[in-house]
Enzyme design. Structure first.
Site, PDB file in Angstrom:
ATOM      1  N   GLU A  41      26.514  85.592  62.992  1.00 56.67           N
ATOM      2  CA  GLU A  41      25.800  86.691  63.625  1.00 56.67           C
ATOM      3  C   GLU A  41      26.484  86.951  64.968  1.00 56.67           C
ATOM      4  O   GLU A  41      26.214  86.279  65.965  1.00 56.67           O
ATOM      5  CB  GLU A  41      24.322  86.351  63.865  1.00 56.67           C
ATOM      6  CG  GLU A  41      23.540  87.570  64.334  1.00 56.67           C
ATOM      7  CD  GLU A  41      22.458  87.281  65.372  1.00 56.67           C
ATOM      8  OE1 GLU A  41      21.572  88.128  65.524  1.00 56.67           O
ATOM      9  OE2 GLU A  41      22.513  86.231  66.026  1.00 56.67           O
ATOM     10  N   TYR A  69      28.066  83.220  72.226  1.00 58.45           N
ATOM     11  CA  TYR A  69      27.618  82.850  73.567  1.00 58.45           C
ATOM     12  C   TYR A  69      27.690  81.359  73.881  1.00 58.45           C
ATOM     13  O   TYR A  69      27.108  80.907  74.859  1.00 58.45           O
ATOM     14  CB  TYR A  69      26.162  83.316  73.760  1.00 58.45           C
ATOM     15  CG  TYR A  69      25.899  84.713  73.268  1.00 58.45           C
ATOM     16  CD1 TYR A  69      26.459  85.815  73.918  1.00 58.45           C
ATOM     17  CD2 TYR A  69      25.114  84.937  72.143  1.00 58.45           C
ATOM     18  CE1 TYR A  69      26.230  87.103  73.461  1.00 58.45           C
ATOM     19  CE2 TYR A  69      24.880  86.227  71.681  1.00 58.45           C
ATOM     20  CZ  TYR A  69      25.446  87.299  72.334  1.00 58.45           C
ATOM     21  OH  TYR A  69      25.224  88.573  71.878  1.00 58.45           O
ATOM     22  N   LEU A  70      28.399  80.565  73.081  1.00 61.33           N
ATOM     23  CA  LEU A  70      28.300  79.105  73.221  1.00 61.33           C
ATOM     24  C   LEU A  70      28.867  78.574  74.531  1.00 61.33           C
ATOM     25  O   LEU A  70      28.351  77.597  75.079  1.00 61.33           O
ATOM     26  CB  LEU A  70      29.004  78.405  72.056  1.00 61.33           C
ATOM     27  CG  LEU A  70      28.479  78.635  70.635  1.00 61.33           C
ATOM     28  CD1 LEU A  70      29.001  77.558  69.707  1.00 61.33           C
ATOM     29  CD2 LEU A  70      26.966  78.696  70.577  1.00 61.33           C
ATOM     30  N   HIS A 116      21.057  77.683  71.654  1.00 57.02           N
ATOM     31  CA  HIS A 116      19.962  77.287  72.544  1.00 57.02           C
ATOM     32  C   HIS A 116      18.909  76.495  71.771  1.00 57.02           C
ATOM     33  O   HIS A 116      18.900  76.497  70.541  1.00 57.02           O
ATOM     34  CB  HIS A 116      19.317  78.526  73.178  1.00 57.02           C
ATOM     35  CG  HIS A 116      18.951  79.576  72.175  1.00 57.02           C
ATOM     36  ND1 HIS A 116      19.772  80.635  71.881  1.00 57.02           N
ATOM     37  CD2 HIS A 116      17.869  79.721  71.368  1.00 57.02           C
ATOM     38  CE1 HIS A 116      19.207  81.393  70.950  1.00 57.02           C
ATOM     39  NE2 HIS A 116      18.045  80.851  70.620  1.00 57.02           N
ATOM     40  N   HIS A 172      15.301  91.097  60.073  1.00 60.66           N
ATOM     41  CA  HIS A 172      14.105  90.659  60.797  1.00 60.66           C
ATOM     42  C   HIS A 172      14.109  91.062  62.266  1.00 60.66           C
ATOM     43  O   HIS A 172      13.087  90.943  62.948  1.00 60.66           O
ATOM     44  CB  HIS A 172      13.976  89.135  60.693  1.00 60.66           C
ATOM     45  CG  HIS A 172      15.135  88.409  61.322  1.00 60.66           C
ATOM     46  ND1 HIS A 172      16.384  88.398  60.749  1.00 60.66           N
ATOM     47  CD2 HIS A 172      15.236  87.709  62.472  1.00 60.66           C
ATOM     48  CE1 HIS A 172      17.212  87.711  61.525  1.00 60.66           C
ATOM     49  NE2 HIS A 172      16.541  87.272  62.579  1.00 60.66           N
ATOM     50  N   ASP A 173      15.248  91.492  62.787  1.00 58.77           N
ATOM     51  CA  ASP A 173      15.347  91.916  64.186  1.00 58.77           C
ATOM     52  C   ASP A 173      15.214  93.432  64.290  1.00 58.77           C
ATOM     53  O   ASP A 173      15.154  94.133  63.284  1.00 58.77           O
ATOM     54  CB  ASP A 173      16.690  91.477  64.773  1.00 58.77           C
ATOM     55  CG  ASP A 173      16.740  89.987  65.061  1.00 58.77           C
ATOM     56  OD1 ASP A 173      15.678  89.399  65.346  1.00 58.77           O
ATOM     57  OD2 ASP A 173      17.841  89.407  64.994  1.00 58.77           O
ATOM     58  N   ASP A 231      23.297  81.699  64.232  1.00 56.37           N
ATOM     59  CA  ASP A 231      22.668  82.649  65.134  1.00 56.37           C
ATOM     60  C   ASP A 231      23.449  82.742  66.448  1.00 56.37           C
ATOM     61  O   ASP A 231      23.892  81.729  66.986  1.00 56.37           O
ATOM     62  CB  ASP A 231      21.230  82.178  65.403  1.00 56.37           C
ATOM     63  CG  ASP A 231      20.469  83.107  66.323  1.00 56.37           C
ATOM     64  OD1 ASP A 231      20.220  84.253  65.918  1.00 56.37           O
ATOM     65  OD2 ASP A 231      20.128  82.685  67.441  1.00 56.37           O
ATOM     66  N   GLN A 256      14.227  79.300  76.240  1.00 59.04           N
ATOM     67  CA  GLN A 256      15.289  78.868  75.333  1.00 59.04           C
ATOM     68  C   GLN A 256      16.539  78.488  76.132  1.00 59.04           C
ATOM     69  O   GLN A 256      17.495  79.263  76.219  1.00 59.04           O
ATOM     70  CB  GLN A 256      15.632  79.982  74.337  1.00 59.04           C
ATOM     71  CG  GLN A 256      14.510  80.288  73.361  1.00 59.04           C
ATOM     72  CD  GLN A 256      14.778  81.537  72.541  1.00 59.04           C
ATOM     73  OE1 GLN A 256      15.386  82.498  73.028  1.00 59.04           O
ATOM     74  NE2 GLN A 256      14.300  81.563  71.311  1.00 59.04           N
ATOM     75  N   ASP A 302      20.097  77.199  77.131  1.00 56.78           N
ATOM     76  CA  ASP A 302      21.349  77.100  76.374  1.00 56.78           C
ATOM     77  C   ASP A 302      21.890  75.676  76.406  1.00 56.78           C
ATOM     78  O   ASP A 302      21.835  74.995  77.438  1.00 56.78           O
ATOM     79  CB  ASP A 302      22.404  78.031  76.985  1.00 56.78           C
ATOM     80  CG  ASP A 302      22.285  79.458  76.476  1.00 56.78           C
ATOM     81  OD1 ASP A 302      21.168  79.853  76.095  1.00 56.78           O
ATOM     82  OD2 ASP A 302      23.301  80.182  76.500  1.00 56.78           O
ATOM     83  N   ARG A 334      23.698  80.587  58.154  1.00 58.00           N
ATOM     84  CA  ARG A 334      23.849  81.811  58.939  1.00 58.00           C
ATOM     85  C   ARG A 334      23.703  81.365  60.391  1.00 58.00           C
ATOM     86  O   ARG A 334      22.662  80.885  60.806  1.00 58.00           O
ATOM     87  CB  ARG A 334      22.783  82.826  58.541  1.00 58.00           C
ATOM     88  CG  ARG A 334      22.788  84.107  59.386  1.00 58.00           C
ATOM     89  CD  ARG A 334      21.783  84.021  60.493  1.00 58.00           C
ATOM     90  NE  ARG A 334      21.509  85.306  61.123  1.00 58.00           N
ATOM     91  CZ  ARG A 334      20.849  85.442  62.254  1.00 58.00           C
ATOM     92  NH1 ARG A 334      20.380  84.382  62.897  1.00 58.00           N
ATOM     93  NH2 ARG A 334      20.612  86.628  62.760  1.00 58.00           N
TER      94      ARG A 334
END
Length: 555
Positions: A244, A206-207, A105, A309-310, A202, A170, A172, A200
């Site tokens: 990820e 989901y693409l 996205h 970080h999440d 992200d 965001q 897609d 990395r």
């Protein structure tokens, strides 16, 4: 830089947001020059690679994961020359650098989307996913359940809905469009030419979207990443892709392909089971999940992490396991976010030093590449009252000076307040103080990373074999690579305990405690007996004894 094609398997990574590490311009935000100035610290710590969070131009509604321009740097972080200088100096210290790449996205402020929503006839219209109805792809789960009620958002100018798997700001990208697929390859080429060592990636599952599916892990997604991998192998050999993909083991493993897709993938199935095993004081969840995540292709590796970080995500656990995690590690509702826990490592375990050491020793000795989250090496705290996931993204604590030595700006200017909770206050939890104390967590971490480097091939590439024994509170396994063997023993309990191990295949070998080189008696025909303090562990290098061994205890 060495030419080891499997460098990522032998490495230790360090995750850091540019904005959080060090402010060289005194505007309250970290920058590339500040990061460059602190490279000697990371080299001294013992890390081999840095993973940078997004640094591209962004409105920062999602901390940079909402990209407005893939070909530029967020102005607060510095210039392209600053970036190049940082990369050059990192490489001079034999530290590689990988960066976040957000493929799924963009920000709604991105010019591509701004053009797309001007008209249904815009050349960029088909770069995004549109629909006259918000019922399309019904049944696809919403990921950010605390903030979004649909995967579709109405766009009033052209009177259609656009698709987004994350925040409504965001949209897609449409990967069915060959122009989009080629443009993202060009983005990859651009940054690799500037010296990055990989990405990395992200949110990789989901693409693509297909009616009647979960719109996750689709064959088209795997095919596209194989195209990217082929391009990188041919044009930029030695660079890597890290996925990820927060999925169950059977789906997560698919992102390795046959060794021709991602080089690495985060071991999301493993991470919560480490904490579940601790909470239950039972090794079974760990043994069970590791057996499901192996084997993988020889040129691939799991990336192992304790925190990042999440939020500590609990999407891929059972309802019962999620309840255990909440009850043990997030007793206050404020500590929870979406299906996860927004806490750093030290607060998660009530700042218990033995537990932090056990967890890191586990991460450093399980199959895979360890990733340390910035500040966890000093036991930094968090601030759950900052909202979203910002509580684990506070400034690095360098000293007991103002703003924790992160910046000389007025404290109101800081992108985030520093941690002042009494248990984790920057005046006591900081790099300068811990470097002075030989028994500090930071010095312990430096020592463990030096020890791991001595066994980097064994621990980075070796196989794992669990040893059957009766005490479920103890996790026992052997790491093996060529003629090297290490016996690893972990007491997952808060109580002292013991374990008896039958080790007939190692008869005649002598265990050497890997950290201190202290010798243990040779392994014989009888079961080998160990006692362990609460949350205690052993790394034992199994060696062939020599004639000097008889003198071990003479002095």
């Amino acid at each position: 830089m060495d030419n080891n094609p499997l460098w990522y398997r032998d490495a230790v990574f360090y995750e850091v947001p540019v904005k959080s590490f060090f402010d060289s311009t005194n505007d309250g935000t970290g920058d590339f020059n500040g990061l460059r100035m602190k490279l000697p610290y990371l080299h001294d710590l013992g890390v081999d690679a840095i993973w940078l969070l997004p640094f591209y131009k962004s409105p920062l509604k999602d901390d940079g994961y909402d990209i407005a321009d893939y070909y530029s740097i967020q102005p607060e972080y510095g210039t392209l020359d600053d970036f190049k200088g940082f990369i050059s100096e990192a490489h001079a210290l034999n530290i590689r650098v990988v960066a976040d790449l957000v493929l799924n996205h963009v920000s709604d402020q991105n010019q591509w989307f701004q053009d797309a929503k001007k008209s249904r006839d815009s050349p960029k219209r088909d770069w995004f996913v549109w629909s006259d109805s918000d019922a399309k792809y019904s049944g696809v789960r919403i990921i950010f359940i605390d903030s979004e009620i649909s995967n579709w958002t109405w766009e009033p100018n052209t009177k259609q809905y656009y698709w987004h798997r994350f925040y409504s700001h965001q949209p897609d990208l449409n990967y069915d469009n060959p122009e989009v697929r080629e443009e993202m390859k060009n983005v990859i080429r651009y940054w690799l030419r500037l010296g990055l060592d990989g990405f990395r990636c992200d949110a990789v599952p989901y693409l693509f979207e297909r009616e009647g599916t979960s719109c996750e892990n689709l064959p088209e997604t795997h095919e596209y990443f194989k195209e990217i991998r082929k391009m990188m192998d041919e044009e930029f050999p030695g660079t890597i892709l890290l996925a990820e993909a927060n999925q169950w083991p059977s789906d997560a493993k698919q992102y390795f392909g046959k060794g021709d897709e991602f080089h690495m993938a985060f071991n999301f199935p493993l991470m919560p089971r480490i904490f579940i095993s601790l909470a239950r004081e039972n090794s079974f969840p760990l043994i069970n999940i590791i057996s499901q995540t192996l084997p993988i292709p020889d040129n691939c590796d799991w990336a192992i992490f304790l925190r990042n970080h999440d939020e500590l995500t609990l999407e891929m656990v059972t309802d019962e396991e999620r309840d255990i995690m909440y009850n043990e590690y997030a007793k206050l509702p404020k500590m929870r976010l979406n299906l996860g826990i927004r806490r750093r490592l030290a607060p998660l375990v009530d700042n218990d030093r033995a537990t932090m050491e056990l967890l890191n020793a586990l991460m450093f000795s399980l199959p895979g590449t360890p990733i340390i989250y910035y500040g966890d090496e000093i036991g930094m705290g968090d601030n759950v009252y900052l909202g979203d996931r910002n509580g684990v993204r506070t400034p690095m604590q360098w000293s007991y000076d103002r703003n924790a030595g992160f910046s000389t700006a007025d404290n109101e200017q800081l992108y985030s307040p520093v941690v002042t909770n009494p248990n984790y206050h920057y005046e006591s939890v900081n790099v300068e103080s811990e470097l002075r104390s030989g028994s500090s967590l930071l010095n312990w971490m430096k020592k463990m990373l030096r020890v791991r480097k001595n066994y980097s091939e064994l621990l980075g590439r070796g196989g794992i074999r669990f040893i059957d024994q009766k005490n479920r509170r103890v996790l026992t396994y052997v790491r093996e690579y060529k003629d090297q063997r290490m016996l690893c023993i972990f007491n997952l309990s808060r109580r002292p305990t013991y374990v008896e191990l039958n080790l007939p295949e190692f008869r005649g070998l002598k265990p050497l405690e890997a950290i201190t080189k202290s010798p243990f008696p040779r392994i014989g025909d009888l079961p080998y007996f160990f006692t362990l303090p609460p949350r205690g562990f052993f790394w034992l290098n199994l060696t062939v004894p020599d004639h000097e061994d008889e003198k071990d205890f003479d002095d």
